[in-house]
Design a protein around this motif. Structure first.
Motif, mmCIF file in Angstrom:
data_model
loop_
_atom_site.group_PDB
_atom_site.id
_atom_site.type_symbol
_atom_site.label_atom_id
_atom_site.label_comp_id
_atom_site.label_asym_id
_atom_site.label_seq_id
_atom_site.Cartn_x
_atom_site.Cartn_y
_atom_site.Cartn_z
ATOM 1 N N HIS A 129 51.368 -22.403 -11.789
ATOM 2 C CA HIS A 129 52.281 -23.111 -12.682
ATOM 3 C C HIS A 129 51.757 -24.506 -13.008
ATOM 4 C CE1 HIS A 129 56.064 -24.042 -14.583
ATOM 5 N NE2 HIS A 129 56.323 -25.027 -13.751
ATOM 6 N N ALA A 130 51.256 -25.205 -11.992
ATOM 7 C CA ALA A 130 50.717 -26.549 -12.223
ATOM 8 C C ALA A 130 49.498 -26.485 -13.141
ATOM 9 C CB ALA A 130 50.347 -27.198 -10.889
ATOM 10 N N LEU A 131 48.655 -25.478 -12.960
ATOM 11 C CA LEU A 131 47.489 -25.326 -13.827
ATOM 12 C C LEU A 131 47.912 -25.060 -15.264
ATOM 13 C CD1 LEU A 131 44.399 -25.105 -14.091
ATOM 14 C CD2 LEU A 131 44.623 -22.655 -13.590
ATOM 15 N N PHE A 132 48.906 -24.200 -15.449
ATOM 16 C CA PHE A 132 49.372 -23.879 -16.795
ATOM 17 C C PHE A 132 50.001 -25.091 -17.480
ATOM 18 C CE2 PHE A 132 49.889 -18.958 -16.794
ATOM 19 C CZ PHE A 132 48.569 -18.837 -16.378
ATOM 20 N N ARG A 133 50.562 -26.005 -16.693
ATOM 21 C CA ARG A 133 51.149 -27.208 -17.276
ATOM 22 C C ARG A 133 50.113 -28.280 -17.568
ATOM 23 N NH1 ARG A 133 56.133 -29.618 -14.222
ATOM 24 N NH2 ARG A 133 54.381 -30.328 -12.948
ATOM 25 N N SER A 134 48.910 -28.093 -17.075
ATOM 26 C CA SER A 134 47.879 -29.106 -17.246
ATOM 27 C C SER A 134 47.286 -29.024 -18.645
ATOM 28 C CB SER A 134 46.777 -28.903 -16.200
ATOM 29 O OG SER A 134 45.956 -27.800 -16.567
ATOM 30 N N ASN A 135 46.377 -29.934 -18.918
ATOM 31 C CA ASN A 135 45.699 -29.922 -20.217
ATOM 32 C C ASN A 135 44.334 -29.261 -20.121
ATOM 33 O OD1 ASN A 135 44.448 -31.844 -18.685
ATOM 34 N ND2 ASN A 135 44.901 -33.567 -20.045
ATOM 35 N N ALA A 136 44.136 -28.435 -19.098
ATOM 36 C CA ALA A 136 42.868 -27.719 -18.975
ATOM 37 C C ALA A 136 42.785 -26.605 -20.022
ATOM 38 C CB ALA A 136 42.741 -27.120 -17.572
ATOM 39 N N PRO A 137 41.586 -26.285 -20.517
ATOM 40 C CA PRO A 137 41.409 -25.195 -21.482
ATOM 41 C C PRO A 137 41.506 -23.849 -20.776
ATOM 42 C CG PRO A 137 39.285 -26.166 -20.960
ATOM 43 C CD PRO A 137 40.307 -26.986 -20.232
ATOM 44 N N LEU A 138 42.556 -23.092 -21.034
ATOM 45 C CA LEU A 138 42.868 -21.905 -20.234
ATOM 46 C C LEU A 138 42.822 -20.627 -21.055
ATOM 47 C CD1 LEU A 138 45.956 -23.325 -18.295
ATOM 48 C CD2 LEU A 138 43.604 -23.157 -17.473
ATOM 49 N N HIS A 139 42.224 -19.610 -20.447
ATOM 50 C CA HIS A 139 42.278 -18.251 -20.987
ATOM 51 C C HIS A 139 42.596 -17.317 -19.830
ATOM 52 C CE1 HIS A 139 40.827 -14.254 -22.086
ATOM 53 N NE2 HIS A 139 41.044 -14.599 -23.332
ATOM 54 N N ALA A 140 43.599 -16.457 -19.976
ATOM 55 C CA ALA A 140 43.991 -15.522 -18.921
ATOM 56 C C ALA A 140 43.673 -14.098 -19.355
ATOM 57 C CB ALA A 140 45.474 -15.658 -18.606
ATOM 58 N N THR A 141 43.037 -13.348 -18.469
ATOM 59 C CA THR A 141 42.787 -11.928 -18.676
ATOM 60 C C THR A 141 43.787 -11.168 -17.816
ATOM 61 O OG1 THR A 141 40.440 -12.334 -19.065
ATOM 62 C CG2 THR A 141 41.074 -10.083 -18.530
ATOM 63 N N ILE A 142 44.727 -10.490 -18.451
ATOM 64 C CA ILE A 142 45.862 -9.886 -17.753
ATOM 65 C C ILE A 142 45.711 -8.368 -17.764
ATOM 66 C CG2 ILE A 142 48.363 -9.634 -17.678
ATOM 67 C CD1 ILE A 142 47.403 -12.449 -17.050
ATOM 68 N N PRO A 185 55.976 -19.380 -14.749
ATOM 69 C CA PRO A 185 55.091 -20.305 -15.450
ATOM 70 C C PRO A 185 55.245 -20.181 -16.965
ATOM 71 C CG PRO A 185 53.912 -19.123 -13.732
ATOM 72 C CD PRO A 185 55.251 -18.482 -13.853
ATOM 73 N N ASP A 186 55.094 -21.287 -17.649
ATOM 74 C CA ASP A 186 55.135 -21.301 -19.109
ATOM 75 C C ASP A 186 53.757 -20.908 -19.626
ATOM 76 O OD1 ASP A 186 55.444 -21.738 -21.776
ATOM 77 O OD2 ASP A 186 55.889 -23.875 -21.629
ATOM 78 N N SER A 187 53.671 -19.751 -20.272
ATOM 79 C CA SER A 187 52.376 -19.238 -20.717
ATOM 80 C C SER A 187 52.018 -19.670 -22.128
ATOM 81 C CB SER A 187 52.375 -17.702 -20.646
ATOM 82 O OG SER A 187 53.370 -17.173 -21.505
ATOM 83 N N ARG A 188 52.866 -20.448 -22.782
ATOM 84 C CA ARG A 188 52.591 -20.785 -24.186
ATOM 85 C C ARG A 188 51.285 -21.544 -24.402
ATOM 86 N NH1 ARG A 188 58.328 -23.364 -25.599
ATOM 87 N NH2 ARG A 188 57.962 -24.096 -23.466
ATOM 88 N N PRO A 189 50.874 -22.436 -23.480
ATOM 89 C CA PRO A 189 49.605 -23.141 -23.729
ATOM 90 C C PRO A 189 48.367 -22.295 -23.415
ATOM 91 C CG PRO A 189 51.057 -24.363 -22.221
ATOM 92 C CD PRO A 189 51.557 -22.971 -22.296
#
Length: 575
Positions: A129-142, A185-189
């Motif tokens: 959750h903290a990572l998803f709220r951060s400004n890091a460039p994120l890509h998730a493979t689900i 977690p908020d997945s929008r970003p």
């Protein structure tokens, strides 16, 4: 200096975050992560994996993967799954703070262009959750539903809610570690690649939204399946129907349904030989033997096999059965069976219908429908040649569409797009994780003081809760008391839960597990075994209960119950 745009032809720095990484793995999700990481590395990208310190015993459920050349950092703790962290509030918060600092340090030192998040089911969900709220460039493979429901099972996710309900003040440096509460977690970003249409629909129905979501069907390594001499043998016209099951043999995976249906097919006149490849606990083996023996079905347990041996098992079989009761993501074994030209019988949950199709020799049925499963086995035995011809068409389709090299390239393009968008927003390599480095270190005294106050508040509330609280509130209160070292009060609350709600399976399972562990911690192995068996009567596949029961029967204490003696002593003195 302004950031440079990242094009698809440029090399990038990729930090992969996965709770398990081979050789530690449960199934195809982690294996695919390793295979894709190796391909990205060979293409020249700088790839680093941050994963847990889990030693690797989970891999007993599946074939052993090949060694990887990727830089793998096994630094994170296990959030709540096997091998189970220490079950105390102080230890849980201590581990969370350490993981937060570890992730922050890796982001700073490696300076990735993109963070590629894979399976994190057993990891700390507050960390995600903290990572998803951060400004890091994120890509998730689900590839499964971990992001949809793991927060409900993470022990930290309900702690903050309980502490707030008990009016226990939480220091600011600790509150940041409990930022998830009971919210997902908020997945929008986050840019998300789902492995199947069914999985994407399920997340959408569950309320997850992402502006950058897409469906990329996963692939498998096809090199073992391209030898036509191995896979083009004609179907056997006579003899028992050789039925293959590959994977972790559990009730949820439908292995008891399969044994029951095979026995019924035998009574209908179809000779069946059942072969089970994969980990199977001895109690489950005995149940399968009992069902098959009563029905006159021969059964063989091979245990875990390497990839080559699994291919041999497929080549020697007439049909593969995957009767899972779970909504599967995109099972690797179905893709492999299709590439092998093997007819498939599977349940229609999750994404399995996206692979198993009638024109390719597949039969789909409802989960748990043993009569339909028996009928499908009977049909496979009656028309072996016809099923094999249809499966040959499926083999050609799989060899064209299930290539992991193409899948890795498409994922790579998605990571490039994520990195490009973030680079254009202003220098991603200077961005930091908003949850680790900026937070002050959490002093040991602060953690112990919080656990002490939580235990006192919970114990004071317990008498009234026993009279009025519902099953969920009693369970959460009992667990908080246990994790705060108030074992006597915890036992009273959990026994009240059994007395008031014991007829409900979920209530008995929840209480019995923790009552068993309380007895284990005190060295009362006979009482512990009795409670843990009660838990397994309601949930036969409960991994933690099996683990604890094995410890109780051998007269030893599980590592996750070995709470710091000074912490226990402090709780007793405060009592």
């Amino acid at each position: 200096m302004p950031p440079t745009a990242i094009g698809a032809e440029h090399l990038i720095r990729i930090l992969i975050l996965s709770n398990l990484f081979p050789p530690a793995h449960i199934g195809g999700y982690e294996l695919r992560c390793s295979e894709v990481a190796d391909r990205w590395q060979r293409r020249g990208h700088a790839v680093r994996v941050l994963t847990s310190r889990y030693p690797g015993d989970l891999s007993a459920a599946n074939p052993q993967p090949q060694p990887t050349a990727v830089d793998v950092r096994r630094l994170l703790g296990i959030g709540w799954g096997p091998p189970y962290p220490c079950d105390s509030l102080v230890e849980m918060l201590r581990a969370e703070a350490a993981d937060r600092a570890t992730l922050s340090a890796e982001l700073r030192s490696f300076a990735p262009d993109v963070v590629s998040v894979w399976g994190m089911e057993f990891a700390s969900q507050p960390l995600v959750h903290a990572l998803f709220r951060s400004n890091a460039p994120l890509h998730a493979t689900i590839e499964d539903i971990w992001l949809l429901n793991a927060f409900e099972r993470d022990p930290l996710c309900h702690t903050r809610e309980m502490l707030d309900a008990l009016a226990v003040s939480i220091p600011g440096e600790v509150r940041s570690l409990l930022n998830l509460g009971c919210e997902r977690p908020d997945s929008r970003p986050v840019d998300i690649s789902f492995s199947s249409d069914a999985l994407a629909r399920r997340y959408e129905e569950g309320g997850f939204r992402s502006a950058g979501s897409q469906v990329l069907r996963a692939g498998i390594d096809l090199k073992l399946f391209r030898d036509n001499r191995r896979w083009n043998a004609p179907a056997r016209a006579h003899g028992p129907l050789r039925v293959l099951f590959v994977g972790l043999a559990s009730e949820q995976r439908g292995v008891i349904d399969l044994a029951t249906a095979a026995a019924a097919a035998r009574q209908r006149g179809t000779l069946v030989e059942l072969r089970i490849v994969g980990a199977c606990a001895e109690p489950m083996r005995q149940r399968i033997r009992d069902v098959c023996g009563a029905g006159g079905v021969a059964v063989r347990f091979d245990g875990p096999l390497d990839a080559e041996a699994v291919c041999d098992a497929m080549a020697e079989s007439d049909v593969l059965c995957a009767p899972s009761r779970l909504p599967e993501g995109l099972p690797r074994v179905l893709m492999e069976a299709m590439a092998a030209g093997l007819p498939i019988i599977a349940t229609d949950g999750g994404a399995q219908p996206e692979i198993v199709q009638s024109e390719f020799g597949g039969q789909l049925l409802r989960p748990g429908d043993c009569d339909a499963l028996m009928g499908a086995i009977h049909r496979a035995g009656v028309d072996r040649a016809g099923m094999r011809r249809l499966a040959a068409a499926g083999r050609a389709y799989a060899l064209r569409d299930f290539d992991i090299d193409r899948y890795a390239e498409r994922l790579e393009a998605s990571l490039h797009a994520t990195a490009e968008r973030h680079a254009c927003r202003g220098g991603i390599r200077r961005r930091q994780f908003d949850g680790g480095a900026a937070d002050p270190p959490v002093a040991e005294a602060v953690l112990r003081d919080l656990a002490l106050r939580a235990g006192r508040a919970a114990e004071a509330t317990a008498p009234a809760a026993v009279r009025r609280a519902d099953a969920t509130e009693l369970w959460r209160l009992g667990v908080l008391l246990k994790r705060s070292g108030r074992t006597g009060a915890a036992r009273k609350v959990l026994l009240a839960l059994v007395e008031r709600f014991g007829s409900a399976g979920a209530a008995l399972r929840r209480a019995a597990l923790h009552l068993g562990e309380l007895a284990l911690a005190e060295g009362d192995f006979a009482t512990a075994a009795r409670w843990l068996r009660a838990c397994l009567e309601t949930t036969p596949d409960h991994a933690r209960a099996h683990h604890d029961l094995a410890c109780a029967e051998s007269g030893r204490m599980p590592a996750h119950l070995m709470i710091d003696a000074s912490e226990q002593g402090g709780a007793r003195r405060a009592s």
